[in-house]
Design a protein around this motif. Structure first.
Motif, short mmCIF file in Angstrom:
data_model
loop_
_atom_site.label_atom_id
_atom_site.label_comp_id
_atom_site.label_asym_id
_atom_site.label_seq_id
_atom_site.Cartn_x
_atom_site.Cartn_y
_atom_site.Cartn_z
N ILE A 1 -11.59 -29.74 21.75
CA ILE A 1 -11.44 -30.29 23.10
C ILE A 1 -10.15 -29.80 23.75
CG2 ILE A 1 -11.21 -32.41 24.45
CD1 ILE A 1 -13.03 -33.77 22.38
N GLY B 1 -11.05 -26.41 24.53
CA GLY B 1 -12.19 -26.30 25.45
C GLY B 1 -11.72 -26.41 26.89
N THR C 1 -10.26 -38.31 24.01
CA THR C 1 -10.54 -37.14 24.85
C THR C 1 -9.76 -37.22 26.15
OG1 THR C 1 -12.77 -36.94 23.93
CG2 THR C 1 -12.37 -35.86 26.05
N HIS D 1 -18.24 -36.52 27.53
CA HIS D 1 -16.79 -36.73 27.40
C HIS D 1 -16.09 -35.38 27.51
CE1 HIS D 1 -18.25 -35.70 23.44
NE2 HIS D 1 -17.04 -35.66 22.92
N ILE D 2 -16.75 -34.32 27.06
CA ILE D 2 -16.15 -32.97 27.12
C ILE D 2 -16.37 -32.34 28.49
CG2 ILE D 2 -16.21 -30.65 26.13
CD1 ILE D 2 -16.94 -31.95 23.44
N TYR E 1 -9.15 -32.67 17.11
CA TYR E 1 -9.85 -32.62 18.41
C TYR E 1 -9.52 -31.30 19.12
CZ TYR E 1 -10.43 -37.65 17.71
OH TYR E 1 -10.76 -38.89 17.20
N THR F 1 -19.31 -27.00 22.54
CA THR F 1 -18.12 -27.23 23.37
C THR F 1 -17.78 -25.98 24.18
OG1 THR F 1 -17.23 -28.83 21.80
CG2 THR F 1 -15.67 -27.85 23.35
N TYR G 1 -22.52 -34.83 25.48
CA TYR G 1 -21.19 -34.23 25.37
C TYR G 1 -20.43 -34.42 26.70
CZ TYR G 1 -23.18 -31.86 21.31
OH TYR G 1 -23.78 -31.57 20.10
#
Lengths: 547, 547
Positions: free
Chosen positions: A387, A390, B427, B386-387, A384, A427, B384
């Motif tokens: 993320i 990100g 996340t 969740h990001i 991940y 992302t 997206y």
């Protein structure tokens, strides 16, 4: 390269072409008539939004694409009749080049502003005169935050065609530049094919090829081998090059007590050379000669952070900041030679230590555009890391980083495939856009507002078209409500097909407009009416799932 | 509920049990002998790391799980012989309850510190005396950042068993609490099954059930119907309840000019009621009576932000902050009744406006634990979110938010499935942990350092075991290097099977230890030796893909 050309059918199946769903290519004219590409998102209410477009002719239905002959040379002739100077030299001379004019229209800013930013060194326009296929773009903290995608074959894995398609795929989803990190065989040929077909600037790390030239033994590296490699890549049209000239012999001991030591490939190669010969980094001792080569082609330096931290524990340590001081010294030398410069940054950094990286880089490197890899804000989520990084990318971009190097879900674990590349790019477009909003870029919020209006007005198709990934957004929606009528229905799968919260606000607003009342008066009237309407219709409110 | 019980075999196939790969359940004893669960990650070098564990008996190989009889009642008898008081009342009286003692061990802090934080209102321990199955946990800015996962069936979708499995699945991956947002039929029965099987506190939004009781017409809602629903849910064991008592009649007009109006379900229901009757919100006018009910069960308030922004354009506007002032007033009233209080926050907020939300909440609500939904930092990435919201969650948690409500990839588009729930939880664990590191939580970095050491020492299996999602990390690695020997190989698929950058640092360190030299001396010696070794072996350095 005839021997490696796929036949037409192969090629057709390999390269992704055609517009992104709901969009088409348009061109805006600059003052002197240059055609600047945009992606026009057509909305069902008759409006449209033109957004920044990195995808080149591949998304242009009117263009014919042939990866064997390469892209149309958009910048062909732009430098005719003018001496070879860098964008920095022209900017300092007070000249607005076509490249500056082009990027000004792309960014929605004035050409003179672009010239000032380039002249000050706060921005760079990576545009090798030998890469006329590329559409000029600008990297600097006062412009839109940019995203780089790394591609490149390694000895065992992908083919030349696969790498070209990765470049096309990454730029389709918004990559502003690509770096070809190919190693192993066919390194020259892979780069050639990517350059001739790339609408965005291409970066490389020449030390990788130089290492291949000497059979993979860092001890065998020399300035002469490196120099010849750089000249070859300049001639091919590489737009910017990562150079690890800041890894000095005396800094290597500073990494000895780190949790993860040296994690940069280029940094480890140069550290190995220094250890093997117990001599100073030849990239540092020959830096001025390197400047003269890059200047002749207007290739931009990306000063590599070979000693960047590879873990939270090593963030902002002596080794990292010692190298950064040297990168500041090298930035000054490059600028004395009129060579454009970016500076690379970490890596792995916890959130509370991120801002200091930007502050120090700006102080030490005269605000040269900062180009960071993430940073990852924790080490505990392999699989991940797009993320974990990100989050760090958004924070460091808000603090002033100009370009973000993407990280894919495969970071630390394996080689990214096509889906990983898309996930990484999307992302990082999110992180870059979140920072553009936070920095108050004049036009950044237009797209958020357009999408939110579409959401409020239940224009589902427009929500999909305005999103970074229309295909996935539509697919997720269709899992619950596939039917076409649902695309205009005044509800979502979370509300059910009835009166919903947003509708209340709409009715109130319409009333205000009809009556020409001030809003508050209208509300009061509206509330009285609603009171009756509710009693009359027994109107219901249904419930979205997330609260 | 006999009529809805699945048979044993169905049940066996529905509920996920067994330890997370590479871990096993252990218990630490508190001063008075309470057994506090941890997840012990066993490492191949003989070390281990015990981490916070939310998964309950489902990951305990020694436990027998039967969703029909429910979980063992860990808190049974804890309140015997003591009068019914809230954790806040006991804390104010200077008493350290078993719940405080339990969470102190869980967090690695002193029981007295926990008592002080609860007494001040800066922290809450949501623990309804009628939910003895739950393992106590604490929510407050001076503790680990917590994550909530929303579950719940809607009229048409999932079954009771599916919702129980969603709870088990979400807590397996780290959800600290779950909210049952069920609507439609079987709402009581779904909640009953979740409560009796949940090792974590369960939250609800009672207005949803109340609306069902009156046939879905907000105008038909009344204090009496709501009160009876709340009592029913208190008796069942709900640990915290979202109450939208801050949506005042005079605030509704403030939403009229928003881009996305009112986007909270509870907020829209109460706004509809206010509009229908043109009267003040009955949750506000009856708030003190509500406090008396919640106090008797020690149910914690989660004061809902019914007017939170639903788009970047509406962030931090008058409607949102007007409601927040009222939530501050309600916080004071609840505390006067010894009732614990959390305050809910947005929503959609650009990065540069996030910190102000925390600052105002702390000022207006006496530092009551802030519980935020994201916030999403841009509107342009449906599929997206969740990001987009994970970025905002990390930033707002660093600023002081105590609990984060997760967002899944399906937000705005559809109903989350099992994979979406896992992606959302992971996340948000990343966001929460990134904030724990940034806030300097004493033990937060232990896991990062352990994973980084494993990475540096090429203990691949330990990297997988220490990661938030061992299964996916291993799967990604195995795509390139499936063979078991690769799990101990001194290389990764990005480096190839040779000498790599981290190895240099290792050799240098080992030399320093052998010789008992100061590091710098050792390096110098080491560099001389390397020089010879390189010449001798022609050692090679291979190149990881990402630089």
């Amino acid at each position: 390269m005839a021997d490696v050309r796929p036949n037409a059918s192969e090629n057709a199946s390999e390269i992704t072409t055609g517009p992104i769903s709901g969009s088409r290519k348009v061109f805006h004219s600059t003052g002197s008539g240059l055609r600047v590409p945009f992606r026009r998102i057509e909305l069902t209410n008759g409006e449209h939004l033109d957004v920044y477009d990195t995808s080149g002719p591949y998304t242009d239905e009117t263009a014919t694409v042939d990866v064997h002959s390469g892209l149309h040379r958009v910048r062909a002739g732009w430098t005719d009749g003018r001496e070879h100077r860098t964008q920095l030299a022209w900017a300092r001379a007070g000249v607005i080049t076509r490249e500056m004019e082009f990027v000004a229209t792309r960014e929605g800013l004035s050409p003179e502003f672009v010239r000032e930013e380039v002249a000050s060194g706060r921005a760079v326009i990576p545009a090798n005169r030998c890469h006329p296929e590329s559409e000029p773009m600008v990297i600097g903290k006062n412009f839109l935050v940019k995203v780089n995608a790394n591609i490149g074959s390694s000895a065992v894995t992908s083919s030349v065609e696969e790498e070209v398609e990765k470049m096309v795929w990454a730029t389709r989803w918004g990559a502003d530049t690509v770096m070809d990190l190919s190693t192993g065989k066919r390194i020259h040929e892979t780069r050639e094919r990517i350059l001739r077909n790339s609408p965005v600037p291409v970066g490389t790390v020449p030390i990788y090829q130089a290492l291949e030239e000497v059979g993979g033994d860092p001890a065998e590296l020399s300035w002469e081998v490196y120099r010849d490699t750089v000249v070859e890549q300049c001639e091919q049209g590489v737009d910017y090059m990562t150079v690890h000239a800041g890894v000095l012999l005396r800094y290597v001991p500073l990494t000895a007590q780190r949790v993860t030591g040296i994690v940069s490939r280029g940094g480890s190669i140069m550290a190995a050379w220094c250890l093997a010969h117990h001599r100073e980094n030849f990239l540092y001792t020959h830096f001025s000669e390197l400047c003269e080569i890059l200047r002749d082609y207007d290739v931009t330096f990306s000063l590599g952070d070979g000693l960047r931290p590879g873990s939270i524990a090593d963030a902002n340590d002596r080794a990292q900041f010692a190298e950064l001081e040297t990168l500041g010294e090298l930035t000054r030398i490059a600028r004395e030679h009129d060579v454009q410069v970016m500076v690379e940054g970490p890596g792995h950094v916890p959130m509370h230590l991120i801002a200091e990286n930007v502050r120090r880089e700006e102080e030490l490197c005269g605000e040269a555009p900062f180009y960071t890899l993430g940073p990852l804000t924790t080490d505990i989520a392999p699989a991940y890391d797009h993320i974990t990084s990100g989050i760090g990318a958004a924070v460091i971009a808000q603090a002033g980083t100009a370009m973000l190097c993407y990280v894919t879900p495969k970071e630390h674990l394996g080689l990214p495939d096509r889906d990983d590349v898309k996930t990484g790019v999307i992302t990082y477009k999110i992180a870059a856009h979140a920072a553009d909003l936070a920095k108050g870029h004049p036009r950044a919020q237009e797209r958020d507002d357009a999408l939110s209006r579409a959401r409020f007005e239940f224009r589902w198709t427009d929500q999909f078209r305005l999103s970074l990934d229309p295909d996935t957004a539509r697919a997720f929606h269709d899992e619950t409500l596939p039917a076409e009528p649902a695309k205009t229905a005044h509800f979502c799968s979370m509300c059910g097909p009835k009166f919903c919260s947003m509708k209340i606000t709409q009715d109130i607003r319409e009333l205000a407009e009809e009556r020409g009342l001030t809003t508050v008066e209208a509300i009061e009237a509206g509330m009285r009416e609603k009171s009756e309407e509710f009693a009359r219709t027994g109107g219901e409110i249904y419930l979205p799932l997330a609260d």
